[in-house]
Motif scaffolding. Structure first.
Motif, mmCIF file in Angstrom:
data_model
loop_
_atom_site.group_PDB
_atom_site.id
_atom_site.type_symbol
_atom_site.label_atom_id
_atom_site.label_comp_id
_atom_site.label_asym_id
_atom_site.label_seq_id
_atom_site.Cartn_x
_atom_site.Cartn_y
_atom_site.Cartn_z
ATOM 1 N N ASP A 136 21.549 73.366 -43.035
ATOM 2 C CA ASP A 136 21.215 74.759 -42.697
ATOM 3 C C ASP A 136 20.836 75.546 -43.939
ATOM 4 O O ASP A 136 19.931 76.388 -43.901
ATOM 5 C CB ASP A 136 22.400 75.422 -41.989
ATOM 6 C CG ASP A 136 22.605 74.913 -40.578
ATOM 7 O OD1 ASP A 136 21.626 74.416 -39.980
ATOM 8 O OD2 ASP A 136 23.738 75.009 -40.060
ATOM 9 N N ALA A 137 21.526 75.289 -45.062
ATOM 10 C CA ALA A 137 21.208 75.992 -46.299
ATOM 11 C C ALA A 137 19.812 75.616 -46.797
ATOM 12 O O ALA A 137 19.033 76.485 -47.221
ATOM 13 C CB ALA A 137 22.261 75.669 -47.363
ATOM 14 N N TYR A 138 19.477 74.313 -46.755
ATOM 15 C CA TYR A 138 18.124 73.881 -47.149
ATOM 16 C C TYR A 138 17.075 74.524 -46.245
ATOM 17 O O TYR A 138 16.032 75.018 -46.714
ATOM 18 C CB TYR A 138 18.014 72.356 -47.041
ATOM 19 C CG TYR A 138 18.436 71.607 -48.278
ATOM 20 C CD1 TYR A 138 17.715 71.700 -49.458
ATOM 21 C CD2 TYR A 138 19.546 70.760 -48.249
ATOM 22 C CE1 TYR A 138 18.090 70.996 -50.589
ATOM 23 C CE2 TYR A 138 19.929 70.051 -49.374
ATOM 24 C CZ TYR A 138 19.197 70.172 -50.538
ATOM 25 O OH TYR A 138 19.581 69.471 -51.649
ATOM 26 N N ALA A 139 17.320 74.482 -44.950
ATOM 27 C CA ALA A 139 16.345 75.015 -44.000
ATOM 28 C C ALA A 139 16.128 76.502 -44.217
ATOM 29 O O ALA A 139 14.977 76.992 -44.198
ATOM 30 C CB ALA A 139 16.825 74.750 -42.575
ATOM 31 N N GLU A 140 17.180 77.261 -44.442
ATOM 32 C CA GLU A 140 17.054 78.709 -44.653
ATOM 33 C C GLU A 140 16.244 79.001 -45.907
ATOM 34 O O GLU A 140 15.398 79.897 -45.920
ATOM 35 C CB GLU A 140 18.452 79.320 -44.763
ATOM 36 C CG GLU A 140 18.460 80.825 -44.916
ATOM 37 C CD GLU A 140 17.926 81.548 -43.694
ATOM 38 O OE1 GLU A 140 17.417 82.683 -43.853
ATOM 39 O OE2 GLU A 140 18.002 80.974 -42.580
ATOM 40 N N THR A 173 9.663 68.377 -40.562
ATOM 41 C CA THR A 173 9.947 67.885 -41.913
ATOM 42 C C THR A 173 11.268 67.133 -41.901
ATOM 43 O O THR A 173 12.244 67.608 -41.329
ATOM 44 C CB THR A 173 10.030 69.052 -42.911
ATOM 45 O OG1 THR A 173 8.777 69.735 -42.952
ATOM 46 C CG2 THR A 173 10.376 68.556 -44.309
ATOM 47 N N LEU A 174 11.278 65.966 -42.542
ATOM 48 C CA LEU A 174 12.490 65.157 -42.603
ATOM 49 C C LEU A 174 13.379 65.641 -43.742
ATOM 50 O O LEU A 174 12.920 65.836 -44.865
ATOM 51 C CB LEU A 174 12.134 63.687 -42.812
ATOM 52 C CG LEU A 174 13.309 62.738 -43.060
ATOM 53 C CD1 LEU A 174 14.181 62.628 -41.813
ATOM 54 C CD2 LEU A 174 12.804 61.356 -43.478
ATOM 55 N N ALA A 220 13.942 77.198 -47.130
ATOM 56 C CA ALA A 220 12.549 76.807 -46.906
ATOM 57 C C ALA A 220 11.907 77.577 -45.758
ATOM 58 O O ALA A 220 10.811 77.227 -45.327
ATOM 59 C CB ALA A 220 12.479 75.306 -46.623
ATOM 60 N N ASP A 221 12.598 78.605 -45.260
ATOM 61 C CA ASP A 221 12.115 79.399 -44.135
ATOM 62 C C ASP A 221 11.864 78.517 -42.910
ATOM 63 O O ASP A 221 10.856 78.629 -42.233
ATOM 64 C CB ASP A 221 10.834 80.156 -44.512
ATOM 65 C CG ASP A 221 10.521 81.262 -43.498
ATOM 66 O OD1 ASP A 221 11.474 81.762 -42.872
ATOM 67 O OD2 ASP A 221 9.334 81.603 -43.325
ATOM 68 N N MET A 222 12.829 77.616 -42.677
ATOM 69 C CA MET A 222 12.758 76.713 -41.548
ATOM 70 C C MET A 222 14.086 76.735 -40.806
ATOM 71 O O MET A 222 15.005 77.479 -41.179
ATOM 72 C CB MET A 222 12.412 75.283 -41.996
ATOM 73 C CG MET A 222 11.147 75.163 -42.828
ATOM 74 S SD MET A 222 10.767 73.467 -43.327
ATOM 75 C CE MET A 222 10.071 72.829 -41.807
ATOM 76 N N PHE A 227 17.984 64.968 -40.673
ATOM 77 C CA PHE A 227 17.670 66.095 -39.792
ATOM 78 C C PHE A 227 16.164 66.285 -39.723
ATOM 79 O O PHE A 227 15.431 65.984 -40.673
ATOM 80 C CB PHE A 227 18.293 67.393 -40.325
ATOM 81 C CG PHE A 227 19.786 67.395 -40.396
ATOM 82 C CD1 PHE A 227 20.549 67.794 -39.301
ATOM 83 C CD2 PHE A 227 20.445 67.001 -41.555
ATOM 84 C CE1 PHE A 227 21.928 67.811 -39.362
ATOM 85 C CE2 PHE A 227 21.836 67.003 -41.621
ATOM 86 C CZ PHE A 227 22.573 67.419 -40.523
ATOM 87 N N ALA A 228 15.699 66.804 -38.599
ATOM 88 C CA ALA A 228 14.295 67.218 -38.467
ATOM 89 C C ALA A 228 14.254 68.734 -38.545
ATOM 90 O O ALA A 228 14.952 69.429 -37.805
ATOM 91 C CB ALA A 228 13.726 66.747 -37.134
ATOM 92 N N LEU A 229 13.459 69.255 -39.497
ATOM 93 C CA LEU A 229 13.309 70.686 -39.674
ATOM 94 C C LEU A 229 11.978 71.150 -39.100
ATOM 95 O O LEU A 229 10.981 70.407 -39.113
ATOM 96 C CB LEU A 229 13.370 71.075 -41.162
ATOM 97 C CG LEU A 229 14.586 70.600 -41.962
ATOM 98 C CD1 LEU A 229 14.526 71.179 -43.383
ATOM 99 C CD2 LEU A 229 15.872 70.988 -41.291
ATOM 100 N N GLU A 230 11.933 72.368 -38.599
ATOM 101 C CA GLU A 230 10.700 72.949 -38.097
ATOM 102 C C GLU A 230 10.601 74.400 -38.539
ATOM 103 O O GLU A 230 11.605 75.036 -38.879
ATOM 104 C CB GLU A 230 10.634 72.846 -36.569
ATOM 105 C CG GLU A 230 11.689 73.651 -35.862
ATOM 106 C CD GLU A 230 11.617 73.510 -34.354
ATOM 107 O OE1 GLU A 230 10.864 72.634 -33.890
ATOM 108 O OE2 GLU A 230 12.326 74.266 -33.656
ATOM 109 N N ARG A 231 9.376 74.913 -38.520
ATOM 110 C CA ARG A 231 9.155 76.292 -38.910
ATOM 111 C C ARG A 231 9.778 77.245 -37.906
ATOM 112 O O ARG A 231 9.819 76.951 -36.707
ATOM 113 C CB ARG A 231 7.648 76.585 -39.003
ATOM 114 C CG ARG A 231 6.957 75.869 -40.155
ATOM 115 C CD ARG A 231 7.434 76.407 -41.485
ATOM 116 N NE ARG A 231 6.852 75.672 -42.615
ATOM 117 C CZ ARG A 231 7.185 75.907 -43.881
ATOM 118 N NH1 ARG A 231 8.101 76.821 -44.171
ATOM 119 N NH2 ARG A 231 6.624 75.207 -44.843
ATOM 120 N N LYS A 232 10.268 78.377 -38.416
ATOM 121 C CA LYS A 232 10.877 79.364 -37.507
ATOM 122 C C LYS A 232 9.799 79.994 -36.634
ATOM 123 O O LYS A 232 8.645 80.140 -37.020
ATOM 124 C CB LYS A 232 11.585 80.452 -38.333
ATOM 125 C CG LYS A 232 12.819 79.946 -39.072
ATOM 126 C CD LYS A 232 13.480 81.098 -39.800
ATOM 127 C CE LYS A 232 14.750 80.653 -40.516
ATOM 128 N NZ LYS A 232 15.399 81.761 -41.253
#
Length: 247
Positions: free
Chosen positions: A174-178, A36-37, A180-182, A242-247
């Motif tokens: 990092d805050a956005y990713a956390e 996810t972008l 979104a569980d990413m 940033f590129a986000l990915e699922r944990k």
């Protein structure tokens, strides 16, 4: 006789080509199919104490003809330069900025000639700026402007602000990713959006109009002639993908 039309056969189409028809094209921004972008904008600041000062000193002279005005002006500016050198200012730090001779056609001095000479003075230590201004004034300077406080390493101060801006962008990502569980997988792009450094505009990578300049810290002339350096704030902005990915 007319031959009957030939019906296309699906068997003639390779299976690999059929499979590729359902695949999305690659993302030009570098985002993977399972990623996810996330685009983040952030600002950073750095405070730096100015270590140099610049001011302009000059003199206006009047006489009944141009030659007399010019000669009087040259003598007086020589006295001003000598006074500056006596305070420790190197001659290489004194630069002529403007020289002019003009006839006055108005006011009480109508018919006379005015000669002007202005020099720019660089003071390598802010603490010495007050004494240099006083010396120029006592030597006869009737044109004084400044001081303009600046830093020897402007780029270093700006880079500190950019580092702070990127750290802020990463913390926000990092805050956005956390939430979104990413997690942040990679940094895709970093774009310099520029900023300001005191009264100086720092251009960014994109051709945009400069932001309005706001003086965060100005020089103050105290009653005893001393110069207060204060702090100069460098404020910049960056945009990071940033590129986000699922944990």
């Amino acid at each position: 006789m007319f031959a009957p039309p030939v019906k296309p056969s699906l068997a003639l189409i390779p299976l690999a080509a059929l499979a590729s028809c359902g695949s999305p094209p690659p993302d030009g921004r570098g985002v993977g199919r399972e990623e996810t972008l996330l685009s983040v904008s952030a600002t950073g600041e750095a405070e730096t104490r100015p270590d140099q000062a610049q001011f302009q000193a000059g003199v206006n002279s009047w006489a009944k003809d141009a030659r007399l005005a010019s000669d009087a002006n040259a003598q007086k500016i020589g006295e001003i330069v000598a006074a500056l050198v006596a305070t420790g200012i190197a001659k290489r730090d004194i630069q002529t900025r403007a020289v002019s001779v003009q006839r006055i056609d108005w006011g009480d001095r109508k018919g006379q000639y005015q000669a002007s000479n202005v020099v720019n003075v660089t003071v390598r230590k802010v603490a010495d700026a007050g004494a240099a201004v006083a010396a120029a004034t006592q030597a006869g300077a009737n044109v004084i402007s400044g001081p303009d406080l600046r830093m020897t390493d402007r780029e270093g101060a700006a880079n500190s602000a950019y580092a702070a801006a990127f750290k802020a962008a990463r913390a926000r990502a990092d805050a956005y990713a956390e939430a979104a569980d990413m997690r942040v997988a990679r940094v895709l792009t970093i774009r310099d959006s520029g900023g300001v450094q005191g009264d100086r505009y720092l251009p960014g990578a994109a051709p945009v109009a400069p932001p309005p300049v706001v003086m965060e810290q100005t020089a103050q002339q105290a009653s005893n002639g001393s110069v207060m350096p204060g702090r100069t704030i460098s404020s910049v902005s960056v945009q990071v993908d940033f590129a986000l990915e699922r944990k």
